[in-house]
Write a protein that holds these residues in place. Structure first.
Motif, PDB file in Angstrom:
ATOM      1  N   ARG A 199      92.134 194.395 112.844  1.00 25.95           N
ATOM      2  CA  ARG A 199      91.623 195.726 113.595  1.00 25.95           C
ATOM      3  C   ARG A 199      92.442 196.720 113.451  1.00 25.95           C
ATOM      4  NH1 ARG A 199      89.943 192.675 117.745  1.00 25.95           N
ATOM      5  NH2 ARG A 199      91.522 193.020 119.050  1.00 25.95           N
ATOM      6  N   ASP A 200      93.825 196.423 113.571  1.00 26.46           N
ATOM      7  CA  ASP A 200      94.748 197.557 113.225  1.00 26.46           C
ATOM      8  C   ASP A 200      94.608 198.000 111.973  1.00 26.46           C
ATOM      9  OD1 ASP A 200      95.599 197.174 115.859  1.00 26.46           O
ATOM     10  OD2 ASP A 200      97.445 195.921 115.491  1.00 26.46           O
ATOM     11  N   LYS A 229      91.829 200.655 111.468  1.00 27.02           N
ATOM     12  CA  LYS A 229      91.495 201.555 112.764  1.00 27.02           C
ATOM     13  C   LYS A 229      91.247 202.807 112.217  1.00 27.02           C
ATOM     14  CE  LYS A 229      96.090 202.486 114.066  1.00 27.02           C
ATOM     15  NZ  LYS A 229      96.878 201.855 113.046  1.00 27.02           N
ATOM     16  N   ILE A 281      83.153 198.183 115.575  1.00 27.60           N
ATOM     17  CA  ILE A 281      83.636 197.497 116.869  1.00 27.60           C
ATOM     18  C   ILE A 281      82.635 197.456 117.770  1.00 27.60           C
ATOM     19  CG2 ILE A 281      85.741 197.651 118.585  1.00 27.60           C
ATOM     20  CD1 ILE A 281      86.670 196.643 115.838  1.00 27.60           C
ATOM     21  N   HIS A 340      86.661 191.313 114.998  1.00 26.13           N
ATOM     22  CA  HIS A 340      86.731 191.181 116.670  1.00 26.13           C
ATOM     23  C   HIS A 340      87.637 190.402 117.217  1.00 26.13           C
ATOM     24  CE1 HIS A 340      82.572 193.046 117.176  1.00 26.13           C
ATOM     25  NE2 HIS A 340      83.283 193.972 116.802  1.00 26.13           N
ATOM     26  N   GLU A 341      88.033 189.275 116.207  1.00 22.77           N
ATOM     27  CA  GLU A 341      88.986 188.146 116.725  1.00 22.77           C
ATOM     28  C   GLU A 341      90.393 188.670 116.407  1.00 22.77           C
ATOM     29  OE1 GLU A 341      87.241 185.547 117.967  1.00 22.77           O
ATOM     30  OE2 GLU A 341      85.391 186.558 117.058  1.00 22.77           O
ATOM     31  N   SER A 342      90.641 189.266 115.319  1.00 24.83           N
ATOM     32  CA  SER A 342      92.143 189.554 114.999  1.00 24.83           C
ATOM     33  C   SER A 342      92.548 190.919 115.125  1.00 24.83           C
ATOM     34  CB  SER A 342      91.980 189.176 113.384  1.00 24.83           C
ATOM     35  OG  SER A 342      93.350 189.675 112.739  1.00 24.83           O
ATOM     36  N   GLN A 343      93.563 191.153 115.900  1.00 24.53           N
ATOM     37  CA  GLN A 343      94.371 192.301 116.042  1.00 24.53           C
ATOM     38  C   GLN A 343      94.890 192.697 114.906  1.00 24.53           C
ATOM     39  OE1 GLN A 343      94.261 193.733 119.297  1.00 24.53           O
ATOM     40  NE2 GLN A 343      95.179 195.474 118.113  1.00 24.53           N
ATOM     41  N   THR A 344      95.370 191.939 113.861  1.00 27.84           N
ATOM     42  CA  THR A 344      95.930 192.588 112.588  1.00 27.84           C
ATOM     43  C   THR A 344      94.777 193.143 111.618  1.00 27.84           C
ATOM     44  OG1 THR A 344      97.407 190.574 112.597  1.00 27.84           O
ATOM     45  CG2 THR A 344      96.952 191.668 110.538  1.00 27.84           C
ATOM     46  N   GLU A 385     100.676 186.431 110.376  1.00 34.28           N
ATOM     47  CA  GLU A 385     100.288 186.293 111.527  1.00 34.28           C
ATOM     48  C   GLU A 385      99.899 184.774 111.710  1.00 34.28           C
ATOM     49  OE1 GLU A 385      96.870 188.640 113.537  1.00 34.28           O
ATOM     50  OE2 GLU A 385      95.739 186.925 112.845  1.00 34.28           O
TER      51      GLU A 385
END
Length: 296
Positions: free
Chosen positions: A138-139, A142, A151, A132-136, A98
């Motif tokens: 979070r995914d 999850k 979250i 909260h900043e990184s989609q990676t 990323e």
């Protein structure tokens, strides 16, 4: 009664505001800090180019000396973290991708860590300031039980993982209190051990298929990273060294280096080499896969 309800509502509002404010403050501190640990360093960096990256647990952190590679013309960094498991190594690799890292070779420690698909709570917590900043990130998380709370409840992540990212760590980050995590290009040597070595016992261990390791293989394939998976040395008195023989029946591609260094004088504990052992071991691994680059 009306006044009492009003009082409760006000108290709850103040509590919520406080939690939001603290969450924002803590997160700001962690976002501007890149030298307390390898995850903060990684999160706050981008576009790095490496010939070789090392990933794994303490058996990487204490065992690979980037200087030996660097002296031979390779740009390397040791991203191994004590207590981390393959699950955290996979996420670190995802973050590198990323962050647009260009990595030619990944040397990954795969030995005792394929005995379990479990995670390391201690290392997982270090990713939390950035969830909260990184989609990676979070995914990646999850499906964990506390995900919704992490979250949607402000400041919950800092309370839940207080031991590693709570007030003390936030304060040290704010004042930039130095750690040795990034010294020696990420290599943290162990001192020699005087006294009788306690044999490690692997009799309850058995190599199994590991989903995070499969992830790492897929990421490497997709991003043209040459993956070198290896076992790392343990003292000869280890109980059930036969464990290592079973590794290749699960994953034939893993290169065996558990016997690369055998003399007790090279070990700090049965499962970890000292500095001299790390130097010996790194030289063996370098020679097995690389050649010195000619200096122009």
């Amino acid at each position: 009664m009306k006044q009492f309800i009003l009082f409760i509502v006000k108290a709850l509002l103040i509590l919520m505001l406080t939690m939001v404010t603290l969450d924002v403050l803590y997160t700001l501190v962690y976002k501007q800090n890149d030298d307390r640990n390898k995850i903060s360093y990684l999160y706050n960096s981008k576009d790095k180019e490496y010939d070789v990256v090392f990933l794994g647990s303490s058996r990487v952190n204490n065992h690979f000396v980037p200087k030996i590679f660097n002296d031979n013309g390779y740009k390397t960094f040791n991203f191994g973290m004590t207590r981390s498991r393959l699950e955290e190594s996979a996420l670190m690799l995802k973050l590198m991708v990323e962050r647009n890292y260009k990595i030619k070779n990944l040397i990954l420690q795969v030995d005792l860590n394929i005995n379990t698909n479990d995670h390391s709570e201690a290392i997982r917590s270090l990713f939390m300031p950035y969830i909260h900043e990184s989609q990676t990130i979070r995914d990646y998380y999850k499906d964990i039980p506390e995900y919704t709370n992490l979250i949607y409840i402000p400041f919950y992540r800092y309370l839940h993982y207080d031991a590693r990212v709570g007030f003390r760590e936030m304060y040290y980050s704010a004042v930039h209190k130095k750690t040795n995590a990034l010294e020696n290009n990420g290599f943290n040597p162990l001192k020699s051990y005087s006294g009788k070595m306690t044999p490690a016992d692997l009799s309850k261990y058995y190599p199994k298929r590991n989903s995070a390791y499969e992830d790492i293989k897929a990421i490497c394939k997709k991003n043209n990273i040459n993956l070198i998976a290896i076992t790392t040395p343990m003292c000869m008195s280890t109980i059930n060294r036969d464990y290592f023989n079973h590794i290749n029946s699960v994953y034939p591609e893993i290169h065996r280096f558990e016997n690369a260094v055998t003399d007790d004088m090279y070990f700090a504990t049965c499962g970890h080499m000292n500095k001299a052992g790390a130097v010996e071991f790194t030289k063996v691994v370098f020679k097995a896969f690389f050649k010195p680059k000619s200096h122009h």
